[in-house]
Design an enzyme around this catalytic site. Sequence first.
Site, short mmCIF file in Angstrom:
data_model
loop_
_atom_site.label_atom_id
_atom_site.label_comp_id
_atom_site.label_asym_id
_atom_site.label_seq_id
_atom_site.Cartn_x
_atom_site.Cartn_y
_atom_site.Cartn_z
N GLY A 198 -5.64 11.23 -3.04
CA GLY A 198 -4.49 10.94 -2.21
C GLY A 198 -4.32 9.46 -1.94
O GLY A 198 -4.55 8.60 -2.79
N CYS A 199 -3.91 9.14 -0.70
CA CYS A 199 -3.57 7.76 -0.35
C CYS A 199 -4.75 6.80 -0.50
O CYS A 199 -4.55 5.60 -0.67
CB CYS A 199 -3.07 7.71 1.09
SG CYS A 199 -1.54 8.63 1.38
N VAL A 200 -5.97 7.30 -0.44
CA VAL A 200 -7.14 6.44 -0.53
C VAL A 200 -7.40 5.95 -1.94
O VAL A 200 -8.18 5.01 -2.16
CB VAL A 200 -8.39 7.16 0.02
CG1 VAL A 200 -8.99 8.09 -1.02
CG2 VAL A 200 -9.45 6.18 0.51
#
Length: 359
Positions: free
Chosen positions: A138-140
């Site tokens: 995801g965003c990481v």
Amino acid sequence: MSRLVAVGPALPGRAHPQQEIIDTIGPLLTSDPVRRAALTRLQRSSGVRTRHLALPLEQYAELTSFGRANDLFISEGTTLAEEACRTALSRAGIAAADVDFLLFTSVTGISAPSIDAALVGRLGLRNDVRRMPSFGLGCVAGAAGIARVHDYLAGHPDHVALLVSVELCSLTFQRGDDSTANLVSSALFGDGAAAVVLTGQNHPAGRVGQGGPDVLGSRSCLYPDTADDLGWHIKDTGFAIMLSAGLPQVISENLAGDVSILLAEHSLAREDVTTWIVHAGGPRIFDAVAAALDLHEGDLQVSRSSLAAVGNLSSSSVLHVLDETLKLDRPAPGSYGVLLAFGPGVCAELVLLRWGVPE
């Protein structure tokens, strides 16, 4: 040590004002005037002014199946990934055939073969390039991608690596879902891609291009009992977002300690860091990061400006913030920076950077 040589951002189409997007997407989400009013409030508090979308706005009404959305992710995402890679390689002054390792990441679509396989022929990469596609961070993943490429280059100091992130968040919107999580997502996330060229410390191109920083190390953090706070719930209609209001609290309780551990491993303290490159997760995420790390308003200005201009680009977001940071006046030689992002798990990835003197 590895060297971050250049970043290539890419955005689809033109920038749409927030109100234009909400006026088009809102009726597809709900006909309830109360929930429409909630969407308007969320839009106004999102910190986002404009966003880029993979499709013309009028085509989202025709997006009625997961299969169709995923087909578009592959076709549009591959084109955008190619653009980002070409920009990064051009800025770095490195030929595609010199790339030894390719890490691809996305969480907004799936394919096998993955998009990175298509990039080999399109870009002219070697057939023996080492590839590592990633899904689920995801965003990481933008920050984690830099960290994992750094790990690879530690063992291959003469090599060139290319990190590629593609996120077409608009293709995941859930028609007829007026849950708060889906309304927040519809007001916050945009579409984009980014590529980063890194080299091992022995590669001669280490200081060509934008003159980016050295990567000194990283820290991965996975917080227990937070699996339902952020991520996807896979439905027949595709990716339905899980987004808990408790996410800022997770950051508040954990980030300061994790940053201190990373810095202490290099005999540094928070006061030694002059540059903060933070994933544009949203206003509440910014507030939690600023409070946890005792940052000044200016420390997150680049991140806030990125959020306003393009929205939250998931894994591509922190890489766009990195690109904008590198366009600013070069930090003083020997100064330190921390790049960080958050993702499902809940997890965080922290990367320690140092600006040096060009060789």
